[in-house]
Scaffold this active site. Structure first.
Site, PDB file in Angstrom:
ATOM      1  N   GLY A 188       0.703  -1.171   0.173  1.00 49.74           N
ATOM      2  CA  GLY A 188       0.065  -0.028   0.052  1.00 49.74           C
ATOM      3  C   GLY A 188       0.788   1.222  -0.016  1.00 49.74           C
ATOM      4  CG  LEU A 246       7.339   0.437  -3.022  1.00 47.25           C
ATOM      5  CD1 LEU A 246       8.221  -0.077  -1.862  1.00 47.25           C
ATOM      6  CD2 LEU A 246       8.136   1.305  -3.805  1.00 47.25           C
ATOM      7  N   GLY A 247       3.846  -1.655  -6.069  1.00 51.36           N
ATOM      8  CA  GLY A 247       3.498  -2.644  -6.791  1.00 51.36           C
ATOM      9  C   GLY A 247       3.321  -3.891  -6.395  1.00 51.36           C
ATOM     10  CB  SER A 248       3.218  -5.174  -2.923  1.00 54.02           C
ATOM     11  OG  SER A 248       2.190  -4.798  -2.334  1.00 54.02           O
ATOM     12  CB  SER A 249      -1.715  -5.530  -5.013  1.00 53.96           C
ATOM     13  OG  SER A 249      -1.595  -4.304  -5.223  1.00 53.96           O
ATOM     14  CB  ALA A 279       4.767  -8.037  -7.397  1.00 50.34           C
ATOM     15  CG  ASP A 310       1.581  -1.167 -10.953  1.00 51.05           C
ATOM     16  OD1 ASP A 310       2.204  -0.379 -11.647  1.00 51.05           O
ATOM     17  OD2 ASP A 310       1.223  -1.138  -9.872  1.00 51.05           O
TER      18      ASP A 310
HETATM   19  O1  PMV Z   1       0.637   4.123  -6.290  1.00 49.87           O
HETATM   20  P1  PMV Z   1       0.582   3.134  -7.361  1.00 49.87           P
HETATM   21  O2  PMV Z   1       2.178   2.428  -7.499  1.00 49.87           O
HETATM   22  O3  PMV Z   1      -0.565   2.644  -7.334  1.00 49.87           O
HETATM   23  O4  PMV Z   1       0.774   3.987  -8.771  1.00 49.87           O
HETATM   24  C1  PMV Z   1      -0.310   4.758  -9.378  1.00 49.87           C
HETATM   25  C2  PMV Z   1       0.229   5.395 -10.524  1.00 49.87           C
HETATM   26  C3  PMV Z   1      -0.690   6.362 -11.029  1.00 49.87           C
HETATM   27  O5  PMV Z   1      -0.167   6.866 -12.356  1.00 49.87           O
HETATM   28  C4  PMV Z   1      -1.267   7.248 -10.262  1.00 49.87           C
HETATM   29  C5  PMV Z   1      -2.024   5.649 -11.814  1.00 49.87           C
HETATM   30  C6  PMV Z   1      -1.678   4.792 -13.044  1.00 49.87           C
HETATM   31  O6  PMV Z   1      -2.715   3.999 -13.538  1.00 49.87           O
HETATM   32  O7  PMV Z   1      -0.807   4.706 -13.712  1.00 49.87           O
END
Ligand code: PMV
Length: 325
Positions: A110, A113-116, A118, A158
């Site tokens: 949360g 860092l894209g943990s969900s 990955a 992601d």
């Molecule tokens: O915080 P994160 O890793 O979920 O990044 C969201 C990135 C945004 O540009 C705000 C949304 C998107 O879909 O690219």
């Protein structure tokens, strides 16, 4: 031939440039990082999908009904995409089986860092590898569907970066382009400790855009120019320029109001200790920041940030992406 257990892992990610503006067609630069989510799956003798995570949460699903075993009220929200990843593969492979899923994450949840994503990538791959050797493109497309439970307007970036690894230049319109570089970037991630909800921040930027049409158009084209210049700076290894561009990107994020007072506190510490560039990464509103710093200054800066009670995560680019064991 069906196996009784399988393992896969997939990397987390950071957005180096262009978050939020990427939603409206500008470019973004993203990289996979050397922090992974590991997923092990074991066939069980029931019809139940049991999920255990090292975040201290446990849940099980029988006939798609969730049963909380351990964790807080957001446990279902966190585990649903993992369940969807597994059940979609089982139904695609026409297998009516129960599975125990064990998730071990090396990154906080949360904080952008894209943990969900990955976790979805690794789960799809681990479950699919019970039956055959998974195809990366297929794994990615399935993971995107599961990740959309968390992040409805997800660009899919992601899951892509987590599956294929490396550094990418991305636009929603033109798609992904790998940035061919072997140079590493001397980066530190700083966790503000403030969890964010990407969807809420994306909605607040949408409102800002609707209320400030012409300003947002200008900011978007500025963000896109920053990305193009950053691509050149990465290619020629101009770290000073790259740092300057990160700082410019930070001011754009402040203007669209996704910054947080913790960002400013952290940035102050970083600049005092020689950072070349600092910015929030991902949706903002807390989450994580990234800092570009010369290798020789990294230890000093890390201890200074930690002395101020923020978690530091030194990272490198991950070129492997999804790994199935
Ligand atoms: O915080 P994160 O890793 O979920 O990044 C969201 C990135 C945004 O540009 C705000 C949304 C998107 O879909 O690219």
């Amino acid at each position: 031939m069906r196996k009784t257990s399988a393992k896969a892992s997939a990397p987390a990610k950071i957005i180096l440039f262009g978050e939020h503006f990427v939603v409206y067609g500008s470019h973004a630069i993203m990289t996979a990082i050397n922090r992974r989510i590991h997923v092990a799956v074991f066939l069980n003798k029931t019809q139940t999908i049991n999920i255990t995570s090292n975040m201290g949460i446990i849940g099980s699903y029988t006939d798609s009904k969730f049963n909380l075993i351990k964790g807080g009220k957001n446990t279902k929200e966190i585990l649903d995409p993992v369940y969807k990843s597994a059940i979609d593969v089982l139904s695609e492979r026409k297998q009516n089986l129960g599975i125990d899923i064990n998730v071990v994450s090396e990154v906080p949840h949360g904080v952008g860092l894209g943990s969900s994503a990955a976790c979805c990538v690794a789960t799809v791959a681990a479950v699919d590898s019970l039956f055959h050797k998974p195809d990366k493109q297929w794994v990615c497309s399935k993971a995107v569907e599961s990740e959309r439970l968390v992040h409805k307007d997800s660009s899919g970036g992601d899951c892509y970066i987590s599956t294929f690894g490396g550094l990418i230049y991305y636009s929603k319109i033109k798609g992904f382009k790998t940035i061919e570089t072997t140079r590493d970037l001397s980066l530190i991630i700083v966790n503000t400790g403030i969890k964010h909800r990407t969807g809420d921040l994306v909605s607040s930027v949408k409102k800002f855009k609707n209320d400030n049409t012409s300003l947002f158009k200008d900011l978007s084209s500025y963000a896109d120019n920053i990305c193009q210049d950053a691509l050149t700076a990465i290619n020629i290894g101009d770290e000073k320029k790259l740092g300057k561009l990160m700082n410019e990107n930070y001011t754009l994020l402040q203007q669209i109001r996704v910054s947080h007072k913790k960002h400013d506190q952290i940035a102050k510490i970083c600049f005092k200790n020689g950072a070349l560039g600092v910015k929030p990464t991902g949706a903002g509103g807390g989450g994580s920041m990234i800092v570009l710093i010369l290798k020789e200054d990294k230890i000093k800066l890390t201890s200074e940030i930690e002395r101020n009670s923020y978690e530091c995560i030194p990272v490198k680019i991950d070129y492997d992406g999804l790994v199935v064991y």
